[in-house]
Design a protein around this motif. Structure first.
Motif, PDB file in Angstrom:
ATOM      1  N   GLU A  21       0.959  -0.899  -0.177  1.00 50.93           N
ATOM      2  CA  GLU A  21       0.234  -0.359  -0.041  1.00 50.93           C
ATOM      3  C   GLU A  21       0.964   1.005   0.311  1.00 50.93           C
ATOM      4  OE1 GLU A  21      -3.574   1.959   3.116  1.00 50.93           O
ATOM      5  OE2 GLU A  21      -3.393  -0.249   2.640  1.00 50.93           O
ATOM      6  N   LEU A  22       1.771   1.511   0.911  1.00 50.08           N
ATOM      7  CA  LEU A  22       2.856   1.859   0.902  1.00 50.08           C
ATOM      8  C   LEU A  22       3.310   2.746  -0.352  1.00 50.08           C
ATOM      9  CD1 LEU A  22       4.111   4.355   2.576  1.00 50.08           C
ATOM     10  CD2 LEU A  22       5.843   2.773   3.341  1.00 50.08           C
ATOM     11  N   LEU A  23       4.166   1.099  -1.042  1.00 49.18           N
ATOM     12  CA  LEU A  23       4.460   1.422  -2.029  1.00 49.18           C
ATOM     13  C   LEU A  23       3.630   1.825  -3.679  1.00 49.18           C
ATOM     14  CD1 LEU A  23       6.637   0.172  -4.214  1.00 49.18           C
ATOM     15  CD2 LEU A  23       5.255  -2.140  -4.304  1.00 49.18           C
ATOM     16  N   TYR A  24       2.859   1.489  -3.197  1.00 47.92           N
ATOM     17  CA  TYR A  24       1.957   2.132  -4.435  1.00 47.92           C
ATOM     18  C   TYR A  24       1.750   3.636  -3.955  1.00 47.92           C
ATOM     19  CZ  TYR A  24       1.138  -2.366  -7.137  1.00 47.92           C
ATOM     20  OH  TYR A  24       0.702  -2.940  -7.844  1.00 47.92           O
ATOM     21  N   ALA A  25       1.363   4.280  -3.297  1.00 47.08           N
ATOM     22  CA  ALA A  25       0.691   5.788  -2.829  1.00 47.08           C
ATOM     23  C   ALA A  25       2.267   6.529  -2.690  1.00 47.08           C
ATOM     24  CB  ALA A  25       0.483   5.466  -1.007  1.00 47.08           C
ATOM     25  N   GLU A  48      11.605  -4.034  -5.601  1.00 44.14           N
ATOM     26  CA  GLU A  48      12.860  -4.342  -5.358  1.00 44.14           C
ATOM     27  C   GLU A  48      13.440  -3.580  -4.993  1.00 44.14           C
ATOM     28  OE1 GLU A  48      14.427  -4.667 -10.082  1.00 44.14           O
ATOM     29  OE2 GLU A  48      12.719  -6.594 -10.103  1.00 44.14           O
ATOM     30  N   TYR A  49      13.640  -2.254  -4.679  1.00 45.50           N
ATOM     31  CA  TYR A  49      14.302  -1.212  -3.740  1.00 45.50           C
ATOM     32  C   TYR A  49      13.773  -1.827  -1.931  1.00 45.50           C
ATOM     33  CZ  TYR A  49      16.370   2.230  -1.795  1.00 45.50           C
ATOM     34  OH  TYR A  49      17.247   3.280  -0.332  1.00 45.50           O
ATOM     35  N   PHE A  50      12.811  -1.599  -1.948  1.00 46.85           N
ATOM     36  CA  PHE A  50      11.978  -2.344  -1.110  1.00 46.85           C
ATOM     37  C   PHE A  50      11.456  -3.688  -0.321  1.00 46.85           C
ATOM     38  CE2 PHE A  50       7.929   1.175   0.337  1.00 46.85           C
ATOM     39  CZ  PHE A  50       8.661   2.261  -0.330  1.00 46.85           C
ATOM     40  N   ASN A  65      14.843  -5.277  -1.462  1.00 46.30           N
ATOM     41  CA  ASN A  65      16.810  -4.895  -0.670  1.00 46.30           C
ATOM     42  C   ASN A  65      16.389  -4.766   0.547  1.00 46.30           C
ATOM     43  OD1 ASN A  65      19.480  -5.691  -0.918  1.00 46.30           O
ATOM     44  ND2 ASN A  65      19.526  -3.137  -1.947  1.00 46.30           N
ATOM     45  N   VAL A  66      15.860  -3.338   0.492  1.00 44.34           N
ATOM     46  CA  VAL A  66      15.884  -2.414   1.887  1.00 44.34           C
ATOM     47  C   VAL A  66      15.305  -2.658   2.658  1.00 44.34           C
ATOM     48  CG1 VAL A  66      15.605  -0.380   2.978  1.00 44.34           C
ATOM     49  CG2 VAL A  66      16.674  -0.490   0.070  1.00 44.34           C
ATOM     50  N   PHE A  67      14.586  -3.633   2.738  1.00 41.81           N
ATOM     51  CA  PHE A  67      13.807  -4.020   3.817  1.00 41.81           C
ATOM     52  C   PHE A  67      13.625  -5.735   3.933  1.00 41.81           C
ATOM     53  CE2 PHE A  67      11.190  -0.234   2.630  1.00 41.81           C
ATOM     54  CZ  PHE A  67      12.238   0.704   4.222  1.00 41.81           C
ATOM     55  N   ASN A  68      14.302  -5.880   3.368  1.00 41.45           N
ATOM     56  CA  ASN A  68      14.560  -7.376   3.525  1.00 41.45           C
ATOM     57  C   ASN A  68      13.474  -8.633   3.568  1.00 41.45           C
ATOM     58  OD1 ASN A  68      15.945  -9.707   3.422  1.00 41.45           O
ATOM     59  ND2 ASN A  68      16.305 -10.042   5.996  1.00 41.45           N
TER      60      ASN A  68
END
Length: 142
Positions: free
Chosen positions: A70-74, A93-95, A97-100
């Motif tokens: 939801e946050l990603l799309y926003a 993909e970044y999310f 990687n960053v948030f495992n």
């Protein structure tokens, strides 16, 4: 310690005898970081290997996957990454990687979010409510 030039001592109210040395040290640090970045690009190494940029603590997403989606799309809709030029797939993909976290089929999850009968943006609404409450509580303390 002496300066390389006495020109910098022209205005004693503006600078001290060591300002030029400190400026040179800072400039050398910036040049080092720049050159390390260029070497990493030339060697095709992963930029995560940069010693001066790695975060000290790895952050893991412990909320629900649906909330992160939801946050990603926003954020993608608002165009906050690369002036709106980033592709949704690249941000996902970044999310990951960053948030495992493995977001899996995030497109399908978004369809399910859209199908909610009430409170389609449940996570974002909760974020807003809690932030406003925190701000109000902070105001009460001062």
């Amino acid at each position: 310690m002496a300066l390389d030039s006495f020109y910098f001592e022209a205005d004693h109210t503006f600078s001290t005898s060591h300002d030029f040395k400190v400026a040179k040290i800072l400039a050398h640090d910036l040049i080092q970081v720049y050159l390390e970045d260029k070497l990493l690009i030339m060697e095709n190494r992963d930029p995560k290997e940069k010693s001066q940029v790695n975060p000290k603590v790895k952050q893991n997403w412990t909320g629900s996957k649906v909330a992160l989606i939801e946050l990603l799309y926003a954020l993608h809709t608002e165009g906050v990454f690369n002036n709106g030029a980033s592709d949704l797939k690249d941000i996902a993909e970044y999310f990951e990687n960053v948030f495992n976290i493995d977001l899996g089929q995030y497109h399908r999850a978004f369809l399910e979010i859209r199908m909610r009968k009430s409170d389609q943006t449940k996570f974002l609404n909760t974020l807003k409510e809690k932030l406003v409450k925190r701000m109000e509580n902070t105001d009460d303390l001062h």
